[in-house]
Each structure stands twice: as structure tokens, then as C-alpha cells.
Motif scaffolding. Structure first.
Motif, PDB file in Angstrom:
ATOM      1  N   TRP A 412       0.819  -1.212   0.000  1.00 41.14           N
ATOM      2  CA  TRP A 412       0.000   0.000   0.000  1.00 41.14           C
ATOM      3  C   TRP A 412       0.859   1.271   0.000  1.00 41.14           C
ATOM      4  O   TRP A 412       0.331   2.361  -0.199  1.00 41.14           O
ATOM      5  CB  TRP A 412      -0.952  -0.004   1.191  1.00 41.14           C
ATOM      6  N   THR A 413       2.148   1.097   0.185  1.00 40.27           N
ATOM      7  CA  THR A 413       3.064   2.238   0.138  1.00 40.27           C
ATOM      8  C   THR A 413       3.808   2.317  -1.186  1.00 40.27           C
ATOM      9  O   THR A 413       3.956   3.402  -1.760  1.00 40.27           O
ATOM     10  CB  THR A 413       4.100   2.136   1.281  1.00 40.27           C
ATOM     11  N   ASN A 414       4.221   1.161  -1.693  1.00 38.09           N
ATOM     12  CA  ASN A 414       5.098   1.137  -2.859  1.00 38.09           C
ATOM     13  C   ASN A 414       4.393   0.858  -4.183  1.00 38.09           C
ATOM     14  O   ASN A 414       4.957   1.142  -5.248  1.00 38.09           O
ATOM     15  CB  ASN A 414       6.194   0.075  -2.653  1.00 38.09           C
ATOM     16  N   VAL A 415       3.194   0.292  -4.114  1.00 32.55           N
ATOM     17  CA  VAL A 415       2.507  -0.097  -5.353  1.00 32.55           C
ATOM     18  C   VAL A 415       1.217   0.694  -5.559  1.00 32.55           C
ATOM     19  O   VAL A 415       1.061   1.422  -6.539  1.00 32.55           O
ATOM     20  CB  VAL A 415       2.220  -1.619  -5.374  1.00 32.55           C
ATOM     21  N   TRP A 416       0.274   0.534  -4.617  1.00 33.24           N
ATOM     22  CA  TRP A 416      -1.010   1.243  -4.765  1.00 33.24           C
ATOM     23  C   TRP A 416      -0.793   2.753  -4.785  1.00 33.24           C
ATOM     24  O   TRP A 416      -0.032   3.301  -3.989  1.00 33.24           O
ATOM     25  CB  TRP A 416      -1.950   0.876  -3.608  1.00 33.24           C
ATOM     26  N   ASN A 417      -1.458   3.404  -5.711  1.00 33.19           N
ATOM     27  CA  ASN A 417      -1.395   4.864  -5.865  1.00 33.19           C
ATOM     28  C   ASN A 417       0.000   5.341  -6.279  1.00 33.19           C
ATOM     29  O   ASN A 417       0.292   6.531  -6.226  1.00 33.19           O
ATOM     30  CB  ASN A 417      -1.828   5.579  -4.589  1.00 33.19           C
ATOM     31  N   VAL A 418       0.867   4.392  -6.677  1.00 31.44           N
ATOM     32  CA  VAL A 418       2.211   4.726  -7.138  1.00 31.44           C
ATOM     33  C   VAL A 418       2.439   4.156  -8.543  1.00 31.44           C
ATOM     34  O   VAL A 418       2.811   4.884  -9.465  1.00 31.44           O
ATOM     35  CB  VAL A 418       3.289   4.183  -6.167  1.00 31.44           C
ATOM     36  N   SER A 442     -10.566  15.731  -8.786  1.00 28.12           N
ATOM     37  CA  SER A 442      -9.214  15.978  -9.296  1.00 28.12           C
ATOM     38  C   SER A 442      -8.211  16.236  -8.191  1.00 28.12           C
ATOM     39  O   SER A 442      -7.053  15.823  -8.272  1.00 28.12           O
ATOM     40  CB  SER A 442      -9.225  17.160 -10.270  1.00 28.12           C
ATOM     41  N   SER A 443      -8.652  16.911  -7.125  1.00 23.68           N
ATOM     42  CA  SER A 443      -7.746  17.287  -6.045  1.00 23.68           C
ATOM     43  C   SER A 443      -7.646  16.240  -4.944  1.00 23.68           C
ATOM     44  O   SER A 443      -6.918  16.432  -3.970  1.00 23.68           O
ATOM     45  CB  SER A 443      -8.202  18.609  -5.425  1.00 23.68           C
ATOM     46  N   ALA A 444      -8.343  15.109  -5.088  1.00 27.52           N
ATOM     47  CA  ALA A 444      -8.351  14.091  -4.044  1.00 27.52           C
ATOM     48  C   ALA A 444      -6.973  13.471  -3.872  1.00 27.52           C
ATOM     49  O   ALA A 444      -6.315  13.090  -4.846  1.00 27.52           O
ATOM     50  CB  ALA A 444      -9.372  13.006  -4.371  1.00 27.52           C
ATOM     51  N   GLU A 445      -6.538  13.350  -2.625  1.00 25.84           N
ATOM     52  CA  GLU A 445      -5.230  12.772  -2.329  1.00 25.84           C
ATOM     53  C   GLU A 445      -5.162  11.320  -2.776  1.00 25.84           C
ATOM     54  O   GLU A 445      -4.103  10.822  -3.173  1.00 25.84           O
ATOM     55  CB  GLU A 445      -4.945  12.880  -0.833  1.00 25.84           C
ATOM     56  N   TRP A 446      -6.298  10.613  -2.690  1.00 25.08           N
ATOM     57  CA  TRP A 446      -6.331   9.198  -3.058  1.00 25.08           C
ATOM     58  C   TRP A 446      -6.982   8.983  -4.426  1.00 25.08           C
ATOM     59  O   TRP A 446      -7.695   8.016  -4.645  1.00 25.08           O
ATOM     60  CB  TRP A 446      -7.075   8.401  -2.000  1.00 25.08           C
ATOM     61  N   ASN A 447      -6.719   9.873  -5.373  1.00 22.31           N
ATOM     62  CA  ASN A 447      -7.208   9.707  -6.737  1.00 22.31           C
ATOM     63  C   ASN A 447      -6.314   8.671  -7.421  1.00 22.31           C
ATOM     64  O   ASN A 447      -5.383   8.997  -8.148  1.00 22.31           O
ATOM     65  CB  ASN A 447      -7.153  11.047  -7.479  1.00 22.31           C
ATOM     66  N   ASP A 448      -6.605   7.408  -7.163  1.00 20.61           N
ATOM     67  CA  ASP A 448      -5.683   6.341  -7.549  1.00 20.61           C
ATOM     68  C   ASP A 448      -5.819   5.871  -8.987  1.00 20.61           C
ATOM     69  O   ASP A 448      -5.144   4.918  -9.401  1.00 20.61           O
ATOM     70  CB  ASP A 448      -5.807   5.159  -6.584  1.00 20.61           C
ATOM     71  N   THR A 449      -6.676   6.520  -9.784  1.00 18.07           N
ATOM     72  CA  THR A 449      -6.695   6.272 -11.223  1.00 18.07           C
ATOM     73  C   THR A 449      -6.273   7.515 -12.007  1.00 18.07           C
ATOM     74  O   THR A 449      -6.298   7.508 -13.228  1.00 18.07           O
ATOM     75  CB  THR A 449      -8.095   5.839 -11.703  1.00 18.07           C
ATOM     76  N   ARG A 450      -5.904   8.554 -11.269  1.00 20.14           N
ATOM     77  CA  ARG A 450      -5.495   9.824 -11.895  1.00 20.14           C
ATOM     78  C   ARG A 450      -6.577  10.323 -12.852  1.00 20.14           C
ATOM     79  O   ARG A 450      -6.298  10.899 -13.901  1.00 20.14           O
ATOM     80  CB  ARG A 450      -4.167   9.683 -12.644  1.00 20.14           C
ATOM     81  N   PHE A 451      -7.828  10.113 -12.459  1.00 16.63           N
ATOM     82  CA  PHE A 451      -8.973  10.610 -13.241  1.00 16.63           C
ATOM     83  C   PHE A 451      -9.195  12.060 -12.832  1.00 16.63           C
ATOM     84  O   PHE A 451      -9.710  12.334 -11.755  1.00 16.63           O
ATOM     85  CB  PHE A 451     -10.203   9.758 -12.938  1.00 16.63           C
ATOM     86  N   LYS A 452      -8.783  12.979 -13.693  1.00 14.64           N
ATOM     87  CA  LYS A 452      -8.844  14.404 -13.352  1.00 14.64           C
ATOM     88  C   LYS A 452      -9.566  15.149 -14.465  1.00 14.64           C
ATOM     89  O   LYS A 452      -9.011  15.398 -15.532  1.00 14.64           O
ATOM     90  CB  LYS A 452      -7.433  14.953 -13.132  1.00 14.64           C
ATOM     91  N   ARG A 453     -10.812  15.493 -14.174  1.00 14.49           N
ATOM     92  CA  ARG A 453     -11.678  16.133 -15.172  1.00 14.49           C
ATOM     93  C   ARG A 453     -12.399  17.302 -14.533  1.00 14.49           C
ATOM     94  O   ARG A 453     -13.145  17.128 -13.559  1.00 14.49           O
ATOM     95  CB  ARG A 453     -12.695  15.118 -15.693  1.00 14.49           C
ATOM     96  N   GLU A 454     -12.231  18.492 -15.076  1.00 16.47           N
ATOM     97  CA  GLU A 454     -12.917  19.674 -14.543  1.00 16.47           C
ATOM     98  C   GLU A 454     -14.428  19.530 -14.657  1.00 16.47           C
ATOM     99  O   GLU A 454     -15.162  19.940 -13.761  1.00 16.47           O
ATOM    100  CB  GLU A 454     -12.441  20.929 -15.265  1.00 16.47           C
ATOM    101  N   ASP A 455     -14.895  18.956 -15.779  1.00 15.14           N
ATOM    102  CA  ASP A 455     -16.342  18.808 -15.952  1.00 15.14           C
ATOM    103  C   ASP A 455     -16.921  17.834 -14.934  1.00 15.14           C
ATOM    104  O   ASP A 455     -18.031  18.033 -14.425  1.00 15.14           O
ATOM    105  CB  ASP A 455     -16.686  18.380 -17.383  1.00 15.14           C
ATOM    106  N   PHE A 456     -16.171  16.795 -14.587  1.00 18.21           N
ATOM    107  CA  PHE A 456     -16.632  15.865 -13.553  1.00 18.21           C
ATOM    108  C   PHE A 456     -16.661  16.555 -12.195  1.00 18.21           C
ATOM    109  O   PHE A 456     -17.621  16.398 -11.434  1.00 18.21           O
ATOM    110  CB  PHE A 456     -15.703  14.647 -13.504  1.00 18.21           C
ATOM    111  N   ASP A 457     -15.625  17.324 -11.894  1.00 21.53           N
ATOM    112  CA  ASP A 457     -15.568  18.040 -10.612  1.00 21.53           C
ATOM    113  C   ASP A 457     -16.763  18.967 -10.454  1.00 21.53           C
ATOM    114  O   ASP A 457     -17.357  19.062  -9.371  1.00 21.53           O
ATOM    115  CB  ASP A 457     -14.280  18.855 -10.515  1.00 21.53           C
ATOM    116  N   LYS A 458     -17.140  19.651 -11.518  1.00 23.23           N
ATOM    117  CA  LYS A 458     -18.271  20.580 -11.460  1.00 23.23           C
ATOM    118  C   LYS A 458     -19.576  19.827 -11.188  1.00 23.23           C
ATOM    119  O   LYS A 458     -20.417  20.285 -10.408  1.00 23.23           O
ATOM    120  CB  LYS A 458     -18.372  21.367 -12.756  1.00 23.23           C
ATOM    121  N   LEU A 459     -19.734  18.660 -11.832  1.00 23.37           N
ATOM    122  CA  LEU A 459     -20.938  17.859 -11.597  1.00 23.37           C
ATOM    123  C   LEU A 459     -20.995  17.370 -10.152  1.00 23.37           C
ATOM    124  O   LEU A 459     -22.061  17.360  -9.525  1.00 23.37           O
ATOM    125  CB  LEU A 459     -20.959  16.659 -12.543  1.00 23.37           C
TER     126      LEU A 459
END
Length: 529
Positions: A412-418, A442-459
Motif C-alpha cells: 500500500w506504500t510502494n505499489v497502490w497509488n504509485v 481531481s484534487s483528491a489525495e487518493w485519486n488512484d486512477t489519476r482521473f482528473k476532469r474539470e467537468d466531472f468536478d463541477k458535476l
């Protein structure tokens, strides 16, 4: 004042509202306290609870580094310990997930859901005899809001900009409207302590049905009945003992031999063995947790959506459900919400294993090299087997997956979210908003798929403050499709919670909130004889 009616199975719900609709009636309106045993319907209340006896729980999920400070709670053992000695402001309904009164007897919000007023019960005493006051609630919430607290609830509390008392009521003012606020206050870190626990955060003095008698971190905890408990529907046994058993074989042996009355973390492959033991009952509960494979959307080759779609079509979900979970779960559809969440999306086509579609998107992606998938039994029970099944099903689509087994220690330190492609597990969250806010904002610390979308954040922010259920459900539907069709989450299965108990133990409540009857197993069960 909301009116209530009793259903034929004994469950009390607001008059004229079905079970799913219960959320609407409680989230925005004040609710009378004292629903008592009515929270539990059907089988769990088929007979009158009996009192007395010493309950022994053999639990996985304890460590010698555990603390009694609720801010630090993690793992199953701390989860159960906190619910024995403490209470939160709000609880959740075991069948619907709707918010229900606890220390707060009722609540109401402003029209934009940015200001919430909670009535605090005046008939509750802490274990040391002190009367609970609004000041204790305020101090508790402020402690968990402090950036230096390292509280597990800090992320939930960041949206609260003011915590005040007004005419004897608790008033919370938010930075933005949040229709789910009462459910966020069910978080098990937010146990109300005298003076907020500021002076002694690890002091287990609370208002719960049991008092802590002894504690050895990672080994054992014992509890005695709180004879001054303010409820009548909790704490049926005289005393509770939690024995930490992190080894699966040890837990099974302890239950089979009668050394303990209940165990958690039953692996599906061990169920046939347990079923052969006399007077042992398997307890299967539908929940919100899921097993998954995660792709980083901003890292090659997973920054190509056709490759992501190819892998989503290349996994045989049914094979994983049958062969890894032994059928103890349901199929996933590549978004992190199932029917156990209020306002869950409906009508979204189930994504099925389709080698032809997988091959089509794979060819379109232009990728032609082996894809490295990192996995470990630390990710979820059977994760290595699930990864090999994924490898086999993808091969039929012409996709080569290289499975690399990583050490459990440090996963959980070396693989997940890395690493950009790995196996993972997520537990449930009280609401869709908290589910998406934890790992898809987008700003979530545990965004473990790196899914970063402004339109999603607004919804997401729009849905958070929307009190109209139909509009809110439509927003969540759109968000689910975005994650399903464009995100980096491969979600083959939602796992059931599988526990086991002595047949003499009665009253276990199957609670969709979380495992172990949402942490309340120790105070909800009783002995038949």
C-alpha cells in the motif's frame, strides 16, 4: 414532525415512504429519536432478545500499534471497539443507509444545505457520570477539524467552516451546500468525547453501551455493560471480549471449537470447511466494497482510452465472481457505486466480457507490447488468482498481460497509488458524494486512477448541494457513465462481507453500511440460551 408507520416485518419507516425513499425523508427533515429496536426488521427481530452472557469476538484487523484515540482508528478491531464504548451524532439505517438519530435527536438544513442545525439529546451521560453537553460535541468536531489532528475524519470536516452553539443547538456552517452532511457525521472517527477528548484523546470515556475494562493493543480488549446506557435496544450481553486473531486458520479453529462466538474476514474458499462444523452459521451481507484493477489515466500506455476500454472488455467478471469470491458478491460495471447507495444509477448496461470488442479497441489504441499488472494478496483475498484469470481472458483478445506478484509488506506504500496498473480494494463510503470525493475529484489525495476532469468536478459539486432527489440522481447517473466509459477503474466485482458465528448467537443485523454489522456487532447480538 415526520410521522412513522410500522411495516409488517416490524421495521419503522416514515408514513407513505418506501425503504429507498426513507433517505429523502430523513436527510432534509428533523427526525424524532428513540426508534429503538425498530431499526432492525425481519429475521433479526423474529424473537425477543435475551439478555446476559459473555460474548467473545475473534477478529482480524488489529495491531500492536493501534490506539484508543478515535482520530487514529483504522482496521476492523478499532472499528468495533469504538462502536462499543462511543456514539456518533448520527447513525445510518442498516437496510437503506438513511441517516438516523443518535446523540443528535433531529436536524434541519437551510434551503441551500449550507447551514445545518442539530438538536442534541439532553438525557445522555458519559461513562464517568458527566452529562453530555453541546460543548462536548463542539469540542469533538473541532478537534477532528484541526489540520494538525491527523484525524481520519479530517477530509470530511474540511468543508465545515463554523461549529457553534445557538440556543442550545449545534449549528454547522459549511463552505458549500451538502445534502449528505448528516451521513458524513456517522463516520466512526467522530465519537463524541468529554471536552472533545482534547486533553486525553485516547481516553475511552464515551456514551456507548459498554465501558472498556481492559485493553492490550493488538491482543485483546474487554468490556462491561454500561448499566446507565440511554438506549434499550443495544447491549444485550453482560460483557464483551475482543480477541485479535489476524490468522485465518486460527479464527476458523477458534469458532469451530467454541472458543469464540463470532469471527470476521471469512475467505470464500474456507466456507465449505466452516459449513461442516456443527452449529456454525455463515453470515453473508451485501455491502459497498469492491475488488478492482486501477489504471493511471495520465500515464502511458493507460493515457489512451481505447486501451483502457480494451482492458475493461477483456476481463471475465463472472469468472472472478465465481472462482475468486465463490459467488459471495455481485458483478461490477466499472463505476464505484452499486445499489446499496442511495440514488444509485439505474439503466446502465452491464459491461460483459467481450474478446472481440476488446480486440477492436486494443488494435485502435495502437499498443502492441505486454502490459505489466502488479498484484498481491495484500490487495484483496484472491487478488493473485484474479490477476491470473484476467491474464487468461485478455489473452483470448490478443492482449498480453504480464502479472507480477509484489510483496504484501509495503504494497500500500510502494505499489497502490504509485504504480500505473495494479490490483486494489476499496471499502464503501456513506454516500455517493463521499465515494467520488475520496478518489475521483481531481484534487483528491487518493485519486488512484489519476482521473482528473474539470467537468466531472463541477458535476460532483453541483450534486453535493442539490436537494432535489430527481435532479441529483440524474447528475450521479452522468458521473457514473463518465467514470465507466472514460476512467481508469476496472471494477469486476463488489464483494459481500462474509462472517461466521455460533448458531447460539442471534440478532446479527445485516447492515449495508459496512462490515461487522457496520461496527455494531458487539452490541446488537444476543445468546439464544
Amino acid at each position: 414532525m415526520t410521522e412513522f408507520t410500522k411495516r409488517p416485518d416490524g421495521l419503522i419507516v416514515p408514513a407513505g415512504i418506501n425503504r429507498r425513499g426513507f433517505l429523502a425523508g430523513t436527510a432534509a427533515l428533523g427526525i424524532a429519536a428513540g426508534l429503538g429496536s425498530s431499526l432492525v426488521g425481519g429475521e433479526a427481530r423474529a424473537q425477543e432478545p435475551k439478555r446476559g452472557g459473555h460474548l467473545k469476538l475473534g477478529l482480524d484487523g488489529g495491531a500492536t500499534t493501534d490506539s484508543l484515540d478515535p482520530a487514529s482508528y483504522s482496521g476492523s478491531v478499532s472499528f468495533v471497539i469504538g462502536h462499543l464504548w462511543g456514539d456518533t451524532l448520527v447513525e445510518s439505517h442498516p437496510e437503506t443507509g438513511a441517516p438516523l438519530p443518535s446523540i443528535a435527536s433531529s436536524w434541519e438544513s437551510s434551503a441551500d444545505a449550507s447551514v445545518w442545525t442539530f438538536k442534541i439529546r439532553k438525557d445522555i451521560a458519559f461513562h464517568d457520570g458527566r452529562k453530555l453537553a453541546v460543548a462536548d460535541v463542539i469540542a469533538t468536531l473541532k478537534r477532528h477539524s484541526d489540520e494538525g489532528s491527523k484525524s481520519g475524519a479530517l477530509g470530511l470536516m474540511r468543508s465545515v467552516k463554523a461549529i457553534e452553539e445557538n440556543a442550545g443547538d449545534l449549528v454547522l456552517t459549511l463552505t458549500e451546500g451538502n445534502a449528505d452532511l448528516p451521513l458524513l457525521l456517522t463516520d466512526y472517527h467522530l465519537i463524541i468525547q468529554p471536552d472533545g477528548g482534547v486533553d486525553n484523546p485516547a481516553s475511552p470515556v464515551g456514551t456507548g453501551p459498554y465501558k472498556l475494562a481492559s485493553y492490550e493493543a493488538g491482543i485483546r480488549a474487554t468490556f462491561e455493560k454500561n448499566t446507565a446506557d440511554w438506549r434499550s435496544d443495544r447491549g444485550y450481553v453482560d460483557s464483551v471480549e475482543i480477541i485479535v486473531m489476524n490468522d485465518t486458520t486460527a479464527r476458523i479453529a477458534a469458532l469451530s471449537s467454541g472458543q469464540v462466538h463470532f469471527i470476521n474476514g471469512v475467505e470464500p474458499k474456507t466456507v465449505p470447511l466452516l459449513k461442516r462444523a456443527p452449529r456454525v452459521e455463515i453470515l453473508q451481507t451485501s455491502g459497498k466494497g469492491f475488488y478492482s484493477f486501477l489504471m493511471h489515466c495520465d500515464t502511458s500506455p493507460f493515457d489512451n482510452n481505447d486501451l483502457r476500454l480494451a482492458l475493461k472488455y477483456a476481463i471475465d467478471r463472472q469468472a472472478i465472481l465465481d472462482r475468486v469470491l465463490g459467488g459471495f458478491g455481485t458483478l461490477g460495471n466499472d463505476y464505484p457505486v452499486n445499489e446499496n447507495y442511495a440514488l444509485a444509477p439505474e439503466g446502465i448496461e452491464q459491461r460483459a466480457y467481450d474478446p472481440d470488442k476488446a480486440a477492436f479497441h486494443y488494435k485502435k489504441s495502437g499498443h502492441d507490447r505486454p502490459i505489466l499488472l502488479r498484484t498481491s494478496e495484500a490487495a484483496f483475498p484472491g487478488a493473485v488468482d484474479a490477476s491470473v484469470l484476467f491474464q487468461e481472458s485478455a489473452r483470448k483478445a490478443g492482449i498480453e498481460i504480464e502479472v507480477r506478484r509484489e510483496p504484501e509488506d509495503g504494497y500500500w506504500t510502494n505499489v497502490w497509488n504509485v504504480q500505473p496498473f495494479c490490483a486494489s480494494y476499496w471499502g464503501g463510503r456513506p454516500t455517493q458524494d463521499s465515494r467520488y470525493s475520496t478518489s475521483y475529484l481531481s484534487s483528491a489525495e487518493w485519486n488512484d486512477t489519476r482521473f482528473k476532469r474539470e467537468d466531472f468536478d463541477k458535476l460532483l459539486l453541483q450534486a453535493r448541494s442539490e436537494l432535489d432527489e430527481a435532479k441529483r440522481k440524474a447528475l450521479y447517473h452522468t458521473m457514473a457513465l463518465m467514470v465507466r466509459d472514460e476512467g481508469g477503474l476496472i471494477l469486476p466485482v463488489f464483494n459481500d462481507y462474509v462472517n461466521a458465528a455460533s448458531a447460539s448467537l442471534k440478532g446479527f443485523v445485516h447492515d449495508i453500511g459496512n462490515d461487522l454489522s457496520n461496527g455494531y456487532v458487539g452490541s446488537r447480538v444476543w445468546f439464544d440460551s
